[in-house]
Design a protein around this motif. Structure first.
Motif, PDB file in Angstrom:
ATOM      1  N   LYS A   1     -44.213   1.483 -20.082  1.00  0.00           N
ATOM      2  CA  LYS A   1     -45.680   0.926 -20.257  1.00  0.00           C
ATOM      3  C   LYS A   1     -45.477   0.029 -21.399  1.00  0.00           C
ATOM      4  CE  LYS A   1     -47.097   4.940 -22.102  1.00  0.00           C
ATOM      5  NZ  LYS A   1     -48.346   6.074 -22.604  1.00  0.00           N
ATOM      6  N   ARG A   2     -44.362  -0.127 -22.271  1.00  0.00           N
ATOM      7  CA  ARG A   2     -44.319  -1.273 -23.401  1.00  0.00           C
ATOM      8  C   ARG A   2     -43.865  -2.601 -22.484  1.00  0.00           C
ATOM      9  NH1 ARG A   2     -42.024   0.646 -29.016  1.00  0.00           N
ATOM     10  NH2 ARG A   2     -43.680   2.300 -29.427  1.00  0.00           N
TER      11      ARG A   2
ATOM     12  N   ILE B   1     -53.238  -0.088 -22.864  1.00  0.00           N
ATOM     13  CA  ILE B   1     -52.166  -0.064 -23.591  1.00  0.00           C
ATOM     14  C   ILE B   1     -52.341  -0.143 -25.147  1.00  0.00           C
ATOM     15  CG2 ILE B   1     -49.842  -0.529 -23.971  1.00  0.00           C
ATOM     16  CD1 ILE B   1     -49.518  -1.452 -20.958  1.00  0.00           C
TER      17      ILE B   1
ATOM     18  N   PHE C   1     -46.649  -4.193 -20.732  1.00  0.00           N
ATOM     19  CA  PHE C   1     -47.450  -5.106 -21.806  1.00  0.00           C
ATOM     20  C   PHE C   1     -46.730  -6.074 -22.071  1.00  0.00           C
ATOM     21  CE2 PHE C   1     -48.101  -6.398 -25.997  1.00  0.00           C
ATOM     22  CZ  PHE C   1     -49.660  -6.606 -25.916  1.00  0.00           C
TER      23      PHE C   1
END
Length: 674
Positions: A164-165, A107, A168
């Motif tokens: 996605k964030r 990422i 993470f």
């Protein structure tokens, strides 16, 4: 050339246990906890002592009849040495850690990443990495994300930017200590630490503290922001509200080179990650979070049969948590929770009940509530569980825990259960701590170098932590303290000053050792199968009214003396007034009433009905479980078992198809999670 000794995994574990245990620790207790022989422990201690001597640290002290001990100076020297050596020693990552490293690296990547890169970082074989990446892809699929690969660009994660964030920020906090100690090197360490310093300035200027791990995760995210082409959009109303906050103004001050939507996104993290509740001026709908908190608490009470004496305070605590969480939920921002696995292990029953109760949040907010978020809420529910009353003596405990309000409150609740004689247990932020205080004991999750009354523990208490708290608090318990003081007055006439201090310490150790060798059992008592003997399971083939059904179902408890007739009458009256409240699922009624309505002890009975029983609300039950609980927590294990078995429609149908108590017991025994 001298031999350099290294610590293997079990030696490291033993060393950590001894470091975190205040006072003497018996080798047999250590062997029992680790499930090894005493001989193995002695062998490991000799290896640890070789390592200590090799690093110019005094060895572990062993005293006959007392056990082993490390003094504060040794602990500080060991911590310093371990931190120094972390990047020098060979480290074996767990499979879960490797997969987290691989996901976070992809990422935040600043160049194409290939299998060889992961081999280099994780120091494992090609086949191991290949298997890891299969697990990574399976994990990502739960978030509608996909791991892809091309020869030219290496590994990518494709899918929604917000998700996605979120992944993470959920995973990275548990990895930070590897970056901090240079076991894993960041792509641009200098920039990373410059950004982290700026974030700490923001924390200071806001006069707040952030959840452990959030600032490093933000720093890593910001340091690699130029590696992405993401674009985040917010509703106009949201953006206007966020831009008005102090958080946004400070982000703009320190990171004005970032695009505006990234500044808003970072401000959202800061708003949602405080240890303290935000004096929210970003929430225009002030009643929404309160109603959500109330719904969540009521759902927890409904399915857990735990009714809180301090319900309003619990709702307010969860309300404060949700006020900082709504934007995170809405925009998929995840808080990583480094304590997640510990919370799942130590508070398994509470976690499962909280997770079930969180379905009301998922439905109301139309979003997924992660296990990390469930774990934080679990701590709130646990923190308000009923405890024993303190006695009349003055005994004050201070708790320092920079891991969040929920964690601090849960720690306080556990300590109040362990030390019922405490008249005050206060949580204090690390930033407000002063070595000069008048508390009897200080319990902290971080080292306080100048603290003379320190008991250092993990954020989620281990058994060794509990023993350490008991030993120290028993030794200084007012009654024991008075006895020790009286003995010391007499002894001072016969013992010289040089030996008097040692005699005083030995007395304290004696008083604590006779009262606490083992941590108290921390499970919520017995499970469903402990109560469902054959006589407590019935099968009814004829049509009966709902009142008759409850009386039949409760009869075994009445016969055994677990309840009085008043309890059955109270259930019937409650059902008339509460209706759906007792339906745990379609076809399943959990019949119960308040403790004071005729409960003598914890017990459970169960009855199946071939002809479904019609209740006043129009719903029908094929199974009635009657539960009586003597206090507010002992039945939680039973409840989890009930929910575990009967949450599946298939289980209810299969159980009601059986004809005898023995068959029903065998089915539950086979399908229950043990």
């Amino acid at each position: 050339m001298s031999i350099s000794y290294t610590l293997d995994k079990r030696c490291t574990e033993i060393l950590n246990i001894v470091m975190y245990t205040t006072g003497y620790l018996k080798v047999q207790d250590l062997a029992d906890d680790l499930e090894v022989s005493k001989r193995s422990v002695y062998y490991d201690i000799s290896k640890i002592n070789e390592w200590l001597v090799d690093n110019n640290i005094d060895p572990i002290i062993q005293e006959r009849g007392k056990g082993i001990i490390l003094h504060k100076e040794q602990v500080q020297a060991i911590q310093k040495t371990l931190n120094k050596k972390k990047n020098e020693s060979i480290l074996f990552f767990t499979p879960e850690e490797r997969q987290r490293i691989e996901i976070c690296s992809i990422i935040t990547r600043n160049r194409p990443l290939y299998i060889e890169d992961f081999i280099d970082i994780c120091q494992v074989s090609r086949n191991t990495i290949i298997n890891d990446l299969k697990s990574v892809d399976a994990f990502l699929s739960h978030y509608a994300l996909q791991l892809t690969y091309s020869i030219k660009t290496g590994y990518h994660i494709h899918g929604d930017t917000i998700k996605k964030r979120a992944v993470f920020f959920m995973l990275f906090p548990s990895l930070w200590h590897y970056y901090e100690n240079h076991i894993i090197e960041a792509f641009d360490s200098e920039r990373l630490y410059d950004i982290l310093n700026c974030l700490k300035h923001i924390e200071s200027e806001l006069h707040t503290e952030y959840v452990s791990g959030i600032l490093p995760a933000l720093a890593m995210f910001i340091s690699t922001i130029q590696n992405r082409n993401d674009i985040i959009t917010f509703s106009d109303m949201d953006e206007e509200e966020i831009i008005e906050t102090n958080e946004y103004n400070l982000v703009h001050k320190y990171f004005n080179d970032l695009k505006e939507y990234e500044q808003v996104y970072i401000a959202l993290h800061l708003l949602g990650s405080r240890l303290q509740a935000v004096p929210v001026n970003v929430m225009k709908e002030e009643d929404k979070t309160y109603e959500l908190a109330k719904s969540l608490v009521h759902e927890f009470e409904r399915i857990s049969y735990v009714f809180y004496d301090q319900e309003d305070e619990l709702i307010n605590a969860i309300n404060a948590h949700l006020k900082t969480s709504l934007y995170r939920f809405k925009y998929g921002i995840q808080l990583g929770n480094p304590m997640l696995n510990n919370i799942k292990t130590e508070y398994e029953e509470l976690f499962e009940l909280t997770k079930r109760a969180c379905n009301v949040l998922s439905k109301n907010l139309d979003c997924f509530i992660s296990d990390a978020e469930v774990a934080y809420l679990t701590l709130h529910f646990g923190a308000f569980m009923p405890t024993q009353k303190a006695n009349k003596h003055t005994f004050r405990i201070l708790i320092i825990c920079p891991n969040g309000i929920g964690t601090g409150n849960m720690l306080r609740q556990e300590v109040s259960t362990l030390v019922p004689q405490a008249t005050e247990i206060k949580n204090l932020p690390l930033s407000s701590y002063e070595p000069e205080h008048d508390y009897d004991v200080v319990i902290s999750t971080v080292m306080l170098p100048n603290e003379q009354k320190l008991i250092m523990v993990h954020p989620i208490l281990t058994d060794q932590d509990r023993v350490a708290i008991l030993r120290n608090c028993m030794a200084t318990e007012p009654q024991a303290k008075m006895q020790i003081d009286d003995i010391m007055k007499i002894a001072s006439n016969y013992i010289n000053t040089e030996k008097l201090d040692n005699f005083h310490k030995d007395l304290q150790d004696y008083y604590s050792s006779i009262q606490s060798h083992k941590a108290p059992h921390k499970t919520y008592d017995r499970g469903l199968l402990d109560f469902l003997k054959d006589s407590h399971i019935q099968c009814v083939n004829s049509q009966v009214s709902w009142e008759e059904a409850i009386q039949i179902s409760a009869q075994p408890l009445l016969d055994d003396g677990s309840i009085s007739n008043d309890y059955i009458n109270a259930i019937i009256n409650d059902q008339r007034n509460k209706g759906l409240y007792m339906f745990l699922a379609d076809d399943l009624v959990l019949a119960h009433s308040a403790i004071e309505n005729g409960v003598n002890r914890l017990d459970v009975s169960m009855c199946t009905f071939k002809e479904p029983v019609s209740f006043l609300n129009g719903k029908k039950a094929k199974i009635i479980i009657v539960l009586c609980a003597e206090d507010k927590t002992k039945h939680i294990h039973v409840l989890n078992d009930v929910l575990n078995i009967f949450s599946k429609k298939k289980s209810i149908d299969q159980i009601t198809s059986l004809s005898t108590p023995a068959e029903i017991y065998a089915y539950i025994d086979k399908h229950i999670e043990k």
